[in-house]
Design an enzyme around this catalytic site. Structure first.
Site, PDB file in Angstrom:
ATOM      1  CG  ASP A 150      -1.811   1.165   1.362  1.00  0.00           C
ATOM      2  OD1 ASP A 150      -1.451   2.270   0.897  1.00  0.00           O
ATOM      3  OD2 ASP A 150      -2.886   1.009   1.943  1.00  0.00           O
ATOM      4  N   GLY A 151       1.023   1.890  -1.144  1.00  0.00           N
ATOM      5  CA  GLY A 151       1.965   2.987  -1.307  1.00  0.00           C
ATOM      6  C   GLY A 151       1.724   4.142  -0.360  1.00  0.00           C
TER       7      GLY A 151
ATOM      8  CG  ASP B 170       3.744   4.004 -13.139  1.00  0.00           C
ATOM      9  OD1 ASP B 170       2.752   4.716 -13.391  1.00  0.00           O
ATOM     10  OD2 ASP B 170       4.193   3.173 -13.934  1.00  0.00           O
ATOM     11  CB  SER B 171      -0.241   6.820  -8.992  1.00  0.00           C
ATOM     12  OG  SER B 171       0.728   7.274  -8.094  1.00  0.00           O
ATOM     13  CB  SER B 172      -3.806   2.975 -10.184  1.00  0.00           C
ATOM     14  OG  SER B 172      -3.056   1.794 -10.074  1.00  0.00           O
ATOM     15  CG  ASP B 173      -5.948   6.183 -14.498  1.00  0.00           C
ATOM     16  OD1 ASP B 173      -4.802   6.648 -14.624  1.00  0.00           O
ATOM     17  OD2 ASP B 173      -6.566   5.630 -15.413  1.00  0.00           O
TER      18      ASP B 173
END
Length: 111
Positions: free
Chosen positions: A26-27, A47-50
């Site tokens: 969990d970033g 590099d995140s998800s939307d």
């Protein structure tokens, strides 16, 4: 993605470098925990998800990854960077969310 990178990309051996720490977790929780501990890093790559999704009917669905775009998350990322030499690489372009300069300026003003 990681295994394919290791096998097929020219920089695949970078994962063997003892300075590289790949965290799959969990970033947002990891960043907050490390910032609270006073840890610092030379380089952070996120590099995140939307953060949300535009449905065909025009409605917006907020996704769990939206916390990675909150002001408090960016404040924690900033605390994690080594003073004067830390670098944050943040991947935020997406094909799922229509882009416009006004929205980008508004989002950037929060930082």
């Amino acid at each position: 993605v990681i295994n394919v990178s290791k096998e097929h990309l020219p920089w695949g051996d970078a994962w063997k470098d003892e300075r590289v720490r790949l965290i799959i977790a969990d970033g947002a929780a990891f960043v907050k925990e490390q910032a609270d501990k006073g840890r610092t890093y030379h380089v952070i790559v996120q590099d995140s998800s939307d953060p949300f999704w535009h449905d065909e009917d025009g409605s917006v669905t907020i996704l769990p990854s939206s916390v990675l775009y909150d002001k408090s998350h960016f404040e924690s990322l900033y605390k994690l960077l080594k003073p004067t030499e830390g670098v944050l690489m943040f991947q935020a372009e997406t094909y799922n969310i229509p882009s416009n300069m006004e929205s980008i300026r508004q989002w950037k003003s929060l930082l």
